[in-house]
Enzyme design. Structure first.
Site, short mmCIF file in Angstrom:
data_model
loop_
_atom_site.label_atom_id
_atom_site.label_comp_id
_atom_site.label_asym_id
_atom_site.label_seq_id
_atom_site.Cartn_x
_atom_site.Cartn_y
_atom_site.Cartn_z
N ASP A 69 -10.81 -4.17 -4.80
CA ASP A 69 -9.88 -3.90 -5.89
C ASP A 69 -8.43 -3.89 -5.43
O ASP A 69 -7.53 -4.20 -6.21
CB ASP A 69 -10.24 -2.58 -6.56
CG ASP A 69 -11.51 -2.69 -7.40
OD1 ASP A 69 -11.67 -3.73 -8.06
OD2 ASP A 69 -12.33 -1.76 -7.38
N THR A 86 -10.76 5.36 -13.65
CA THR A 86 -11.84 5.60 -12.69
C THR A 86 -11.32 5.59 -11.25
O THR A 86 -12.12 5.58 -10.31
CB THR A 86 -12.94 4.53 -12.83
OG1 THR A 86 -12.35 3.24 -12.73
CG2 THR A 86 -13.68 4.67 -14.15
#
Length: 342
Positions: A66, A182
């Site tokens: 990510d 998240t």
């Protein structure tokens, strides 16, 4: 035949030590793409837009975690070019495929067999004391405003749509998008927001106050955060764990929904809920049910036993089957970026 352009974004370590990047580039070229490779993960300065990929780029394929996707987002922020993430990190919330599925990912890209998921972006205006215009930046995941002096608190005032809501001394605050809910925000006690929710949330970090809870506002509202003139510490702002700068006392930070969105290429219709359960390995069987199953494994019911371990394994298989593969990452700058956005 029209020329097809693709950009592969990865990090230097992966490019130097593995064959995955070379394999992906080779397959894209066989599929008819002209491919450019970007492995520079250095963050630009706060408020500075780095050069974007050209508008005729068909897709940006990200090989990494990510953190690498957040780097790629800087390259497509001012375009409509979609990003496809292939997870080479740990969790890879934003990635769509895992590394062992790279052949399938390239095949789907070459045949345009994917959909587009548009993600909300946060826009931030930073008004330095005496400034006549703001410094502008943005974030896909989150914007953090923290103390610059690690031994002191930063004194903040929080407003929503120009109405003062709270003021406190704290380590700082996080303003998160649904995608970033998240990530750092989740670790700091914020709720998970589904990606299709149009909202921003603010989470105080170790606030010295009786009422300092997460706030969620709609997409038409604005968070205004002032660093008080008598704050014990200056502030430090950071967008997506990458673009950052110091902020003196008296600075005003305003965060709202951006007019722009980020386009993620999706290869499956796996719901976000399944992705959440799978990636976080959520305990879908509660402790009471585990206890009942342990008890039942010790006794016979109509001549049969039902071991708790077998039950748990069955649940895990079912969850994995429903979740499919979705796509935090050692290549991110900063400790907190070990938490992925969704």
């Amino acid at each position: 035949m029209a020329k097809r352009n693709a950009v592969v974004v990865t990090h230097t370590r992966l490019r130097q030590t593995g064959t995955v990047v070379a394999e992906a580039v080779s397959q894209l070229r066989v599929a008819g793409f002209e491919v450019a490779i970007i492995d520079n993960t250095e963050a630009p300065d706060f408020g500075v837009q780095p050069p974007c990929v050209s508008d005729d780029t068909e897709i940006v394929v990200v090989l990494g975690g990510d953190g690498t996707i957040l780097r790629a987002a800087e390259l497509v922020h001012c375009t409509q070019v979609p990003i496809l993430g292939v997870n080479m990190g740990h969790v890879g919330f934003l990635a769509e495929f895992e590394s062992f599925q790279i052949d399938e990912a390239i095949r789907r890209v070459s045949t345009h067999d994917y959909s587009i998921d548009e993600r909300m972006i946060a826009h931030v205006d930073v008004w330095l004391p005496g400034a006549t215009k703001p410094i502008e930046d943005w974030a896909l995941n989150d914007i953090t405003l923290e103390r610059a002096d690690r031994g002191k608190m930063v004194e903040l005032s929080i407003r929503v749509d120009d109405v003062e809501m709270n003021s406190f001394g704290a380590d700082g605050v996080i303003v998160s998008t649904p995608t970033g809910s998240t990530a750092y925000a989740f670790s700091a006690g914020g709720p998970v927001m589904w990606p299709n929710v149009k909202a921003l949330q603010l989470i105080p970090l170790a606030a010295h106050a009786l009422f300092a809870r997460p706030l969620i506002i709609g997409s038409g509202s604005t968070f205004t955060i002032d660093i008080l003139d008598d704050s014990m510490s200056e502030g430090w702002i950071c967008c997506d764990g990458r673009r950052q700068r110091a902020l003196p006392q008296g600075t005003r930070v305003m965060v709202r929904e951006s007019r722009d969105t980020l386009r993620l290429a999706r290869l499956s219709g796996v719901p976000f809920t399944n992705r959440l359960v799978s990636k976080f390995d959520l305990p879908v069987v509660g402790w009471r049910e585990h206890a009942r199953n342990e008890a039942s494994s010790q006794s016979l019911h109509h001549g049969h036993t039902f071991p708790a371990a077998a039950y748990a394994a069955g649940v895990a298989v079912a969850v994995a089957g429903d979740a499919g593969v979705a796509g935090t990452d050692p290549d991110k700058p900063g400790e907190r970026d070990g938490k992925a956005g969704a």
